[in-house]
Design an enzyme around this catalytic site. Sequence first.
Site, PDB file in Angstrom:
ATOM      1  N   LYS A  51      62.156  27.011 -48.974  1.00  0.00           N
ATOM      2  CA  LYS A  51      60.948  26.174 -49.058  1.00  0.00           C
ATOM      3  C   LYS A  51      61.080  24.953 -48.144  1.00  0.00           C
ATOM      4  O   LYS A  51      60.138  24.581 -47.449  1.00  0.00           O
ATOM      5  CB  LYS A  51      60.711  25.756 -50.522  1.00  0.00           C
ATOM      6  CG  LYS A  51      60.250  26.925 -51.386  1.00  0.00           C
ATOM      7  CD  LYS A  51      60.291  26.629 -52.883  1.00  0.00           C
ATOM      8  CE  LYS A  51      60.010  27.904 -53.667  1.00  0.00           C
ATOM      9  NZ  LYS A  51      60.139  27.760 -55.120  1.00  0.00           N
ATOM     10  N   GLN A  95      61.816  23.571 -59.629  1.00  0.00           N
ATOM     11  CA  GLN A  95      62.389  24.917 -59.451  1.00  0.00           C
ATOM     12  C   GLN A  95      62.885  25.448 -60.804  1.00  0.00           C
ATOM     13  O   GLN A  95      63.707  24.816 -61.462  1.00  0.00           O
ATOM     14  CB  GLN A  95      63.534  24.872 -58.422  1.00  0.00           C
ATOM     15  CG  GLN A  95      64.075  26.231 -58.057  1.00  0.00           C
ATOM     16  CD  GLN A  95      63.043  27.122 -57.337  1.00  0.00           C
ATOM     17  OE1 GLN A  95      62.308  26.681 -56.466  1.00  0.00           O
ATOM     18  NE2 GLN A  95      62.989  28.380 -57.733  1.00  0.00           N
ATOM     19  N   ASP A 118      52.368  24.318 -57.815  1.00  0.00           N
ATOM     20  CA  ASP A 118      52.781  25.607 -58.381  1.00  0.00           C
ATOM     21  C   ASP A 118      51.726  26.156 -59.350  1.00  0.00           C
ATOM     22  O   ASP A 118      51.806  27.306 -59.773  1.00  0.00           O
ATOM     23  CB  ASP A 118      54.116  25.445 -59.139  1.00  0.00           C
ATOM     24  CG  ASP A 118      55.288  26.017 -58.358  1.00  0.00           C
ATOM     25  OD1 ASP A 118      55.054  26.804 -57.428  1.00  0.00           O
ATOM     26  OD2 ASP A 118      56.437  25.677 -58.698  1.00  0.00           O
TER      27      ASP A 118
END
Length: 283
Positions: A51, A95, A118
């Site tokens: 990422k 994460q 997200d």
Amino acid sequence: MQILDGKALAAKIRKKAADEVAALKNKGITPGLAVVLIGDNPASHTYVKMKEKACEETGIYSIVHKMPDDISEEKILETIHMMNNNPNIDGILVQLPLPGHIDTRKVLDAVSPQKDVDGFHPTNVGELVLDIDCFVPCTPLGVMHLLDEYDINVKGLDACVVGASNIVGKPMMHLLLNRFATVDICHIHTKNLKAHTSRADLLIVGVGKEKLITEDMVKEGAIVIDIGINKTSEGQIVGDVDYENVAPKCSYITPVPGGVGPMTIAMLLENTIKSAKARHHVS
Ligand code: NAD
């Protein structure tokens, strides 16, 4: 049978994202992404590195907050609040998975819905259900982009989603329903998986079990999307579908690797740019 080439589409989207970032920079806006990475799970570290690299290549500013496994929940929440209030940050990503002593829901809920790239915050989840423009989880969003790229219209199709997690299966189901597919969703307690999968014009699988979907479970001419990522005993990356035997039956199929995987990161870049534009009132 045609392959749905996620690698090629992701490269195209990333190029477009880089152009968009350059245009934003000309207006004095640099999109920013903050990642919270806890512990030393090797897979999480690999994903975060990917990422970071994607952000760098696109011109997006990114910062990774690395914290040890035994970090307190309070410290994580503090970091998230700091990022919520940081004007240089447009997107915040935690994460997953988090260590066992951390309440994952509480941490995800602390992310500002306006920076929730997200799409895991309940506000964005609710808006997705209501078909309101919002941040949509990157993997299922990537699947929709892939279908669109190949002009696959899901309206009226019998779709079957296998796997019902909050980050993959459930948002996938809502995206398909919002486009008027008839959606069946299956999970570990589904009684007869084959009865569901074999009826599907569009079969989307995100479970994490090698060869879960075999040839006899797939309708002739079906569109098959494999979200699963598994490592074989030989160290090879494969999906949830027995690709070799299923592919000849399909009209379209995604390979693993090179299908849905690359789309996920491309969507993260898109969501971060979307957030930067919204926060700076740029169309
Ligand atoms: P998860 O473990 O949270 O959820 C798995 C789901 O599969 C659950 O709903 C469970 O009930 C269901 N399931 C388990 N065994 C089953 C069975 N035998 N039959 C039917 N359903 C079954 O996993 P997740 O985070 O949703 O991820 C699923 C898979 O997708 C994993 O392989 C993961 O690595 C992969 N993934 C890929 C990407 C990508 O970018 N390609 C992104 C996220 C996840």
